[in-house]
Write an enzyme that holds these catalytic residues in place. Structure first.
Site, PDB file in Angstrom:
ATOM      1  N   HIS A  58     -15.530   3.425   2.398  1.00  0.00           N
ATOM      2  CA  HIS A  58     -14.203   4.104   2.764  1.00  0.00           C
ATOM      3  C   HIS A  58     -14.541   5.196   3.662  1.00  0.00           C
ATOM      4  O   HIS A  58     -14.844   6.212   3.146  1.00  0.00           O
ATOM      5  CB  HIS A  58     -13.660   4.531   1.379  1.00  0.00           C
ATOM      6  CG  HIS A  58     -12.081   5.064   1.695  1.00  0.00           C
ATOM      7  ND1 HIS A  58     -11.047   4.612   0.899  1.00  0.00           N
ATOM      8  CD2 HIS A  58     -11.618   5.759   2.761  1.00  0.00           C
ATOM      9  CE1 HIS A  58     -10.213   5.458   1.414  1.00  0.00           C
ATOM     10  NE2 HIS A  58     -10.371   6.025   2.517  1.00  0.00           N
ATOM     11  N   HIS A  60     -13.647   7.139   7.891  1.00  0.00           N
ATOM     12  CA  HIS A  60     -12.599   6.968   9.097  1.00  0.00           C
ATOM     13  C   HIS A  60     -13.507   7.564  10.261  1.00  0.00           C
ATOM     14  O   HIS A  60     -13.967   8.497  10.622  1.00  0.00           O
ATOM     15  CB  HIS A  60     -11.616   8.091   8.910  1.00  0.00           C
ATOM     16  CG  HIS A  60     -10.743   7.776   7.588  1.00  0.00           C
ATOM     17  ND1 HIS A  60      -9.752   6.705   7.543  1.00  0.00           N
ATOM     18  CD2 HIS A  60     -10.990   8.057   6.272  1.00  0.00           C
ATOM     19  CE1 HIS A  60      -9.367   6.380   6.145  1.00  0.00           C
ATOM     20  NE2 HIS A  60     -10.051   7.458   5.504  1.00  0.00           N
ATOM     21  N   LYS A 173      -6.094  -2.182   3.949  1.00  0.00           N
ATOM     22  CA  LYS A 173      -5.962  -0.638   3.389  1.00  0.00           C
ATOM     23  C   LYS A 173      -4.447  -0.386   2.986  1.00  0.00           C
ATOM     24  O   LYS A 173      -3.833  -0.500   3.646  1.00  0.00           O
ATOM     25  CB  LYS A 173      -6.653   0.312   4.131  1.00  0.00           C
ATOM     26  CG  LYS A 173      -5.979   1.945   4.234  1.00  0.00           C
ATOM     27  CD  LYS A 173      -6.323   2.646   2.818  1.00  0.00           C
ATOM     28  CE  LYS A 173      -5.903   4.170   3.117  1.00  0.00           C
ATOM     29  NZ  LYS A 173      -6.879   4.677   4.149  1.00  0.00           N
ATOM     30  N   HIS A 206      -5.573   3.591  -1.525  1.00  0.00           N
ATOM     31  CA  HIS A 206      -5.408   4.920  -1.767  1.00  0.00           C
ATOM     32  C   HIS A 206      -4.626   5.206  -2.892  1.00  0.00           C
ATOM     33  O   HIS A 206      -3.681   4.988  -2.915  1.00  0.00           O
ATOM     34  CB  HIS A 206      -5.073   5.701  -0.664  1.00  0.00           C
ATOM     35  CG  HIS A 206      -4.759   6.968  -0.782  1.00  0.00           C
ATOM     36  ND1 HIS A 206      -5.304   8.158   0.028  1.00  0.00           N
ATOM     37  CD2 HIS A 206      -3.580   7.940  -1.265  1.00  0.00           C
ATOM     38  CE1 HIS A 206      -5.042   9.299  -0.420  1.00  0.00           C
ATOM     39  NE2 HIS A 206      -4.014   9.198  -1.295  1.00  0.00           N
ATOM     40  N   HIS A 235     -10.476   6.834  -4.251  1.00  0.00           N
ATOM     41  CA  HIS A 235     -10.517   8.153  -4.657  1.00  0.00           C
ATOM     42  C   HIS A 235     -10.428   8.343  -6.035  1.00  0.00           C
ATOM     43  O   HIS A 235      -9.741   9.172  -6.698  1.00  0.00           O
ATOM     44  CB  HIS A 235      -9.346   8.693  -3.992  1.00  0.00           C
ATOM     45  CG  HIS A 235      -8.995   8.486  -2.515  1.00  0.00           C
ATOM     46  ND1 HIS A 235     -10.090   8.333  -1.637  1.00  0.00           N
ATOM     47  CD2 HIS A 235      -7.972   8.242  -1.669  1.00  0.00           C
ATOM     48  CE1 HIS A 235      -9.776   8.052  -0.470  1.00  0.00           C
ATOM     49  NE2 HIS A 235      -8.440   8.177  -0.390  1.00  0.00           N
ATOM     50  N   ASP A 238     -11.156  11.389  -8.563  1.00  0.00           N
ATOM     51  CA  ASP A 238     -10.568  12.493  -8.642  1.00  0.00           C
ATOM     52  C   ASP A 238      -9.895  12.438 -10.036  1.00  0.00           C
ATOM     53  O   ASP A 238      -9.197  13.515 -10.403  1.00  0.00           O
ATOM     54  CB  ASP A 238      -9.362  12.436  -7.570  1.00  0.00           C
ATOM     55  CG  ASP A 238      -9.622  12.532  -6.067  1.00  0.00           C
ATOM     56  OD1 ASP A 238     -10.793  13.482  -5.968  1.00  0.00           O
ATOM     57  OD2 ASP A 238      -8.934  12.462  -5.312  1.00  0.00           O
ATOM     58  N   HIS A 259     -14.730  10.593  -3.431  1.00  0.00           N
ATOM     59  CA  HIS A 259     -14.453  12.185  -3.036  1.00  0.00           C
ATOM     60  C   HIS A 259     -15.507  12.758  -3.867  1.00  0.00           C
ATOM     61  O   HIS A 259     -14.954  14.334  -4.144  1.00  0.00           O
ATOM     62  CB  HIS A 259     -12.847  12.462  -3.745  1.00  0.00           C
ATOM     63  CG  HIS A 259     -11.739  12.042  -2.702  1.00  0.00           C
ATOM     64  ND1 HIS A 259     -10.520  12.064  -3.002  1.00  0.00           N
ATOM     65  CD2 HIS A 259     -12.079  11.712  -1.132  1.00  0.00           C
ATOM     66  CE1 HIS A 259      -9.689  11.629  -1.744  1.00  0.00           C
ATOM     67  NE2 HIS A 259     -10.640  11.439  -0.834  1.00  0.00           N
ATOM     68  N   ASP A 296     -15.292   9.251   2.469  1.00  0.00           N
ATOM     69  CA  ASP A 296     -13.993   9.326   2.900  1.00  0.00           C
ATOM     70  C   ASP A 296     -13.820  10.510   4.125  1.00  0.00           C
ATOM     71  O   ASP A 296     -12.944  11.127   4.147  1.00  0.00           O
ATOM     72  CB  ASP A 296     -12.945   9.749   1.852  1.00  0.00           C
ATOM     73  CG  ASP A 296     -11.399   9.748   2.256  1.00  0.00           C
ATOM     74  OD1 ASP A 296     -11.171   8.974   3.502  1.00  0.00           O
ATOM     75  OD2 ASP A 296     -10.798  10.242   1.774  1.00  0.00           O
TER      76      ASP A 296
HETATM   77 ZN   LIG Z   1      -9.547   7.462   3.428  1.00  0.00          ZN
END
Ligand SMILES: [Zn+2]
Length: 358
Positions: A58, A60, A173, A206, A235, A238, A259, A296
Site C-alpha cells: 500500500h 503511492h 482500491k 481504505h 490502515h 489505526d 500506518h 502508505d
Molecule cells: Zn493510501
C-alpha cells in the site's frame, strides 16, 4: 530492549527475487477470464507471482507529478530522475515490488509509474478503483454513479488498460471514509466486488479503523459473494483493538498494517509499540497469513523540501518507503517475531493475494 531494537538499523532483507520479466504470452491472455493462479499484472506486463519478492502492498508513487509545482529543483524529467534515484535504497533494502494504490481520482499518472518501474528495477502494480465518492479533486468527474457503470470502468482498467495506454491495473482500491459507507461508497464497493469476481483482481479498502469500519462492510461483501481471501482492510492498525482484528481475520479477511509509523508521533494513539504488539499477537494467534505491512507513503511528498511539505507529507515517515525495512521489521524481530513470519507477511502473502485468481 524494545527501544534498542527499534533504534537498530536493519540490514537488507535476505529476501530477493529478480526484476520480473514480462511473460508475453500471459500478457496477451490476461484480458480473458479464468486467469492462471500464478499471474500478476504489473505496469510492465503480466509476470509470474514468484517474481514479486518482498512487496510493499500500500504505497503511492503514481501521484508524483502532483508534487511538481511545489518542487524547486527542475522539471518533470528532473523530478522523475530524482524519484528513481530515491528508490535505489528501497531496492537495495530488498524491496522488489511496490503496489501503488493511487486511483484515477487522486492524481494517478500511469506513464510516470511505468517509467519509474522500468528505471528503478522495482515492479509496480497499479490500481483501478476510486478513493473518494464523489471525487474531491477539482476537475475530476466520476465515470459512472451506478454499480454496473463503475464495474465496467474498473474492469476496463484491468483488462484493457489505463487512460488508453494498454498498461493494466492489477488491483482494485476502494476508499470508505467514515464508520458507515455512504450510498455512493456502497455502490463503489459493490462495483469493485463484481469487477474482482470477473477478473480475479484483489480488493484493498481504505478503512477508518478507529471506528471499526470494516465491521460495517462485511455484510455488503457477503451479499456480493466476495471471497474474503481477496480483500484487505487497509490502515487497520489505526485501531488498537485486538478483538476487532480477530473478528476479521477469523472470517478470512486480511489486514493492512500500514500506518504503524503514525504511532511514533507524540501522544499518538495507538502508539507505535501498541500497533507492533497487535501485529505480533495476531502472528502468535496463527494469523500471519492474514497480515500485510507497508507505510502508505506519498512518495513525491518525501522529495519536497521541509518548508513546502503539506500536512499529508509530514504524516509520512522520514524514512519514506524504507520505514518497513529499517524500523518496523527490526522492531518486530526484537519483540519475538520469527523470520518465517516476516517472510510470510512480506513475500508469501502478496504472492497469494495479488495473483489473479477468483
Ligand atoms: Zn493510501
Amino acid at each position: 530492549m524494545h527501544r534498542r531494537a527499534f533504534l537498530k538499523g536493519s540490514a537488507a532483507l535476505g529476501i530477493s527475487a529478480g526484476m520480473a520479466q514480462p511473460l508475453s504470452g500471459a500478457a496477451k491472455s490476461s484480458g480473458e477470464r479464468g486467469l492462471s493462479n500464478g499471474i500478476v499484472q504489473t505496469v510492465l506486463g503480466a509476470v509470474d507471482v514468484s517474481a514479486l519478492g518482498c512487496t510493499l502492498p500500500h504505497e503511492h508513487i503514481a501521484d508524483g507529478p502532483y508534487f511538481l509545482d511545489k518542487w524547486p529543483n527542475g522539471d518533470r524529467a528532473a523530478f522523475t530522475a530524482q524519484t528513481i534515484k530515491s528508490l535505489g535504497p528501497a531496492r537495495a533494502a530488498g524491496i522488489r515490488t511496490i503496489v501503488d494504490l493511487t486511483t484515477y481520482d487522486v492524481g494517478r499518472d500511469i506513464r510516470f509509474l511505468e517509467q519509474v518501474s522500468r528505471k528503478s528495477g522495482i515492479n509496480m502494480i497499479a490500481a483501478t478503483g476510486q478513493r473518494f465518492f464523489p471525487p474531491q479533486y477539482p476537475g475530476v468527474s466520476m465515470p459512472s454513479r451506478t454499480i454496473d457503470g463503475l464495474c465496467q470502468f474498473f474492469k476496463g482498467e484491468i483488462e484493457d488498460g489505463i487512460d488508453g495506454t494498454g498498461i493494466k491495473a492489477g488491483v482494485i482500491k476502494i476508499g470508505i471514509v467514515a464508520k458507515e459507507p455512504t450510498d455512493l461508497e456502497s455502490t463503489g464497493l459493490r462495483a469493485a466486488v463484481r469487477a474482482s469476481r470477473a477478473t480475479g483482481a484483489a480488493i484493498r479498502i481504505h478503512t477508518h479503523a478507529v471506528d471499526r469500519a470494516a465491521d460495517n462492510l462485511v455484510a455488503i461483501l457477503d451479499e456480493e459473494g466476495m471471497n474474503p481471501g481477496k480483500v484487505s482492510f487497509d490502515h487497520s492498525d489505526d485501531s488498537g483493538e485486538l478483538e476487532y482484528f480477530l473478528g476479521l481475520v477469523r472470517r478470512g479477511y486480511s489486514l493492512g498494517m500500514d500506518h504503524v509509523h503514525r504511532g511514533i508521533r507524540p501522544n499518538a494513539r495507538p502508539s507505535f509499540e501498541r500497533r507492533a504488539e497487535c501485529i505480533r499477537r495476531l502472528i502468535d494467534a496463527g494469523f500471519a497469513e492474514r497480515l500485510f505491512i507497508s507505510q502508505d507513503v506519498e512518495f513525491g511528498g518525501t522529495l519536497l523540501p521541509d518548508a513546502v511539505k503539506d500536512f499529508r507529507s509530514r504524516l509520512d515517515p522520514v524514512e519514506g518507503v524504507l520505514f518497513t525495512t529499517r524500523r518496523l521489521i527490526p522492531y518486530l524481530r526484537g519483540i519475538g517475531v520469527s523470520e518465517q513470519a516476516i517472510r510470510t507477511i512480506t513475500v508469501e502473502n502478496p504472492r497469494r493475494f495479488f495473483g489473479l485468481t477468483m
